[in-house]
Design a protein around this motif. Structure first.
Motif, PDB file in Angstrom:
ATOM      1  N   LEU A   1     -11.435  -7.441   1.247  1.00  0.00           N
ATOM      2  CA  LEU A   1     -11.163  -6.156   1.879  1.00  0.00           C
ATOM      3  C   LEU A   1      -9.925  -5.494   1.270  1.00  0.00           C
ATOM      4  O   LEU A   1      -9.928  -4.294   0.996  1.00  0.00           O
ATOM      5  CB  LEU A   1     -10.980  -6.348   3.387  1.00  0.00           C
ATOM      6  N   GLU A   2      -8.885  -6.289   1.023  1.00  0.00           N
ATOM      7  CA  GLU A   2      -7.668  -5.754   0.402  1.00  0.00           C
ATOM      8  C   GLU A   2      -7.962  -5.204  -0.990  1.00  0.00           C
ATOM      9  O   GLU A   2      -7.490  -4.121  -1.352  1.00  0.00           O
ATOM     10  CB  GLU A   2      -6.590  -6.827   0.325  1.00  0.00           C
ATOM     11  N   ILE A   3      -8.738  -5.914  -1.771  1.00  0.00           N
ATOM     12  CA  ILE A   3      -9.086  -5.470  -3.120  1.00  0.00           C
ATOM     13  C   ILE A   3      -9.879  -4.167  -3.057  1.00  0.00           C
ATOM     14  O   ILE A   3      -9.651  -3.236  -3.835  1.00  0.00           O
ATOM     15  CB  ILE A   3      -9.870  -6.568  -3.873  1.00  0.00           C
ATOM     16  N   GLU A   4     -10.806  -4.072  -2.118  1.00  0.00           N
ATOM     17  CA  GLU A   4     -11.617  -2.867  -1.983  1.00  0.00           C
ATOM     18  C   GLU A   4     -10.748  -1.672  -1.592  1.00  0.00           C
ATOM     19  O   GLU A   4     -10.884  -0.580  -2.150  1.00  0.00           O
ATOM     20  CB  GLU A   4     -12.710  -3.087  -0.934  1.00  0.00           C
ATOM     21  N   VAL A   5      -9.828  -1.874  -0.665  1.00  0.00           N
ATOM     22  CA  VAL A   5      -8.943  -0.787  -0.236  1.00  0.00           C
ATOM     23  C   VAL A   5      -8.058  -0.344  -1.391  1.00  0.00           C
ATOM     24  O   VAL A   5      -7.872   0.855  -1.639  1.00  0.00           O
ATOM     25  CB  VAL A   5      -8.101  -1.225   0.990  1.00  0.00           C
ATOM     26  N   LYS A   6      -7.510  -1.278  -2.139  1.00  0.00           N
ATOM     27  CA  LYS A   6      -6.646  -0.941  -3.276  1.00  0.00           C
ATOM     28  C   LYS A   6      -7.416  -0.190  -4.352  1.00  0.00           C
ATOM     29  O   LYS A   6      -6.913   0.769  -4.943  1.00  0.00           O
ATOM     30  CB  LYS A   6      -6.005  -2.197  -3.850  1.00  0.00           C
ATOM     31  N   SER A   7      -8.643  -0.605  -4.610  1.00  0.00           N
ATOM     32  CA  SER A   7      -9.425   0.098  -5.641  1.00  0.00           C
ATOM     33  C   SER A   7      -9.768   1.517  -5.190  1.00  0.00           C
ATOM     34  O   SER A   7      -9.791   2.438  -6.009  1.00  0.00           O
ATOM     35  CB  SER A   7     -10.689  -0.690  -5.977  1.00  0.00           C
ATOM     36  N   GLU A   8     -10.031   1.704  -3.900  1.00  0.00           N
ATOM     37  CA  GLU A   8     -10.283   3.049  -3.385  1.00  0.00           C
ATOM     38  C   GLU A   8      -9.044   3.931  -3.512  1.00  0.00           C
ATOM     39  O   GLU A   8      -9.132   5.104  -3.853  1.00  0.00           O
ATOM     40  CB  GLU A   8     -10.744   2.986  -1.918  1.00  0.00           C
ATOM     41  N   LEU A   9      -7.876   3.355  -3.224  1.00  0.00           N
ATOM     42  CA  LEU A   9      -6.627   4.114  -3.356  1.00  0.00           C
ATOM     43  C   LEU A   9      -6.362   4.495  -4.804  1.00  0.00           C
ATOM     44  O   LEU A   9      -5.875   5.584  -5.095  1.00  0.00           O
ATOM     45  CB  LEU A   9      -5.454   3.318  -2.792  1.00  0.00           C
ATOM     46  N   LEU A  10      -6.678   3.582  -5.720  1.00  0.00           N
ATOM     47  CA  LEU A  10      -6.469   3.878  -7.141  1.00  0.00           C
ATOM     48  C   LEU A  10      -7.406   4.983  -7.623  1.00  0.00           C
ATOM     49  O   LEU A  10      -7.053   5.770  -8.496  1.00  0.00           O
ATOM     50  CB  LEU A  10      -6.652   2.622  -7.984  1.00  0.00           C
ATOM     51  N   LYS A  11      -8.605   5.053  -7.071  1.00  0.00           N
ATOM     52  CA  LYS A  11      -9.529   6.114  -7.459  1.00  0.00           C
ATOM     53  C   LYS A  11      -9.014   7.470  -7.005  1.00  0.00           C
ATOM     54  O   LYS A  11      -9.157   8.467  -7.705  1.00  0.00           O
ATOM     55  CB  LYS A  11     -10.908   5.869  -6.849  1.00  0.00           C
ATOM     56  N   LYS A  12      -8.402   7.494  -5.811  1.00  0.00           N
ATOM     57  CA  LYS A  12      -7.888   8.761  -5.285  1.00  0.00           C
ATOM     58  C   LYS A  12      -6.603   9.181  -5.992  1.00  0.00           C
ATOM     59  O   LYS A  12      -6.411  10.341  -6.301  1.00  0.00           O
ATOM     60  CB  LYS A  12      -7.631   8.632  -3.784  1.00  0.00           C
ATOM     61  N   ASN A  13      -5.698   8.244  -6.198  1.00  0.00           N
ATOM     62  CA  ASN A  13      -4.403   8.530  -6.805  1.00  0.00           C
ATOM     63  C   ASN A  13      -4.209   7.647  -8.040  1.00  0.00           C
ATOM     64  O   ASN A  13      -3.551   6.617  -7.969  1.00  0.00           O
ATOM     65  CB  ASN A  13      -3.262   8.255  -5.822  1.00  0.00           C
ATOM     66  N   PRO A  14      -4.771   8.029  -9.146  1.00  0.00           N
ATOM     67  CA  PRO A  14      -4.594   7.195 -10.336  1.00  0.00           C
ATOM     68  C   PRO A  14      -3.115   7.170 -10.743  1.00  0.00           C
ATOM     69  O   PRO A  14      -2.419   8.173 -10.689  1.00  0.00           O
ATOM     70  CB  PRO A  14      -5.454   7.872 -11.394  1.00  0.00           C
ATOM     71  N   ILE A  15      -2.667   6.017 -11.107  1.00  0.00           N
ATOM     72  CA  ILE A  15      -1.283   5.846 -11.513  1.00  0.00           C
ATOM     73  C   ILE A  15      -1.153   6.341 -12.959  1.00  0.00           C
ATOM     74  O   ILE A  15      -1.909   5.940 -13.843  1.00  0.00           O
ATOM     75  CB  ILE A  15      -0.850   4.370 -11.412  1.00  0.00           C
ATOM     76  N   GLN A  16      -0.180   7.183 -13.162  1.00  0.00           N
ATOM     77  CA  GLN A  16       0.041   7.716 -14.493  1.00  0.00           C
ATOM     78  C   GLN A  16       1.126   6.871 -15.151  1.00  0.00           C
ATOM     79  O   GLN A  16       2.265   6.814 -14.676  1.00  0.00           O
ATOM     80  CB  GLN A  16       0.472   9.164 -14.395  1.00  0.00           C
TER      81      GLN A  16
END
Length: 104
Positions: free
Chosen positions: A84-99
């Motif tokens: 669940l943590e991995i899924e939440v983190k991947s969703e956050l990365l899709k919304k706010n990609p780290i530059q």
């Protein structure tokens, strides 16, 4: 008069069955104060499954097995939480990609 519950070992049951076959069911049941229906159940179990049929039918859960099952459940919960943590983190990365800025 209160009747006391008696527990017969598999060896006792086998001896009573064998005596009943030799001397007769009625005489043996009276001698050991066993109902004819109980004697019949023991005899049928013995004839169908042998001495294994005369052993108690309840099953105790092995303590080691119970401990392993509890550990297994704990590990499943840990894995589910991590997934669940991995899924939440991947969703956050899709919304706010780290530059990442690369300096040269």
């Amino acid at each position: 008069m209160k009747r006391e519950r008696r527990i017969f070992s598999p060896e006792d049951r086998l001896a009573i069955i064998q005596e009943g076959l030799r001397e007769g069911t009625t005489v043996t049941c009276r001698k050991y104060n066993v109902s004819p229906s109980l004697y019949g159940k023991w005899k049928n179990k013995y004839l169908s499954r042998g001495t294994e049929g005369l052993k108690p039918a309840y099953h105790r859960v092995d303590p080691e097995l119970r401990a392993l099952e509890q550990e297994n459940e704990l590990l499943k919960r840990i894995i589910a939480k991590q997934a669940l943590e991995i899924e939440v983190k991947s969703e956050l990365l899709k919304k706010n990609p780290i530059q990442v800025k690369i300096r040269r």
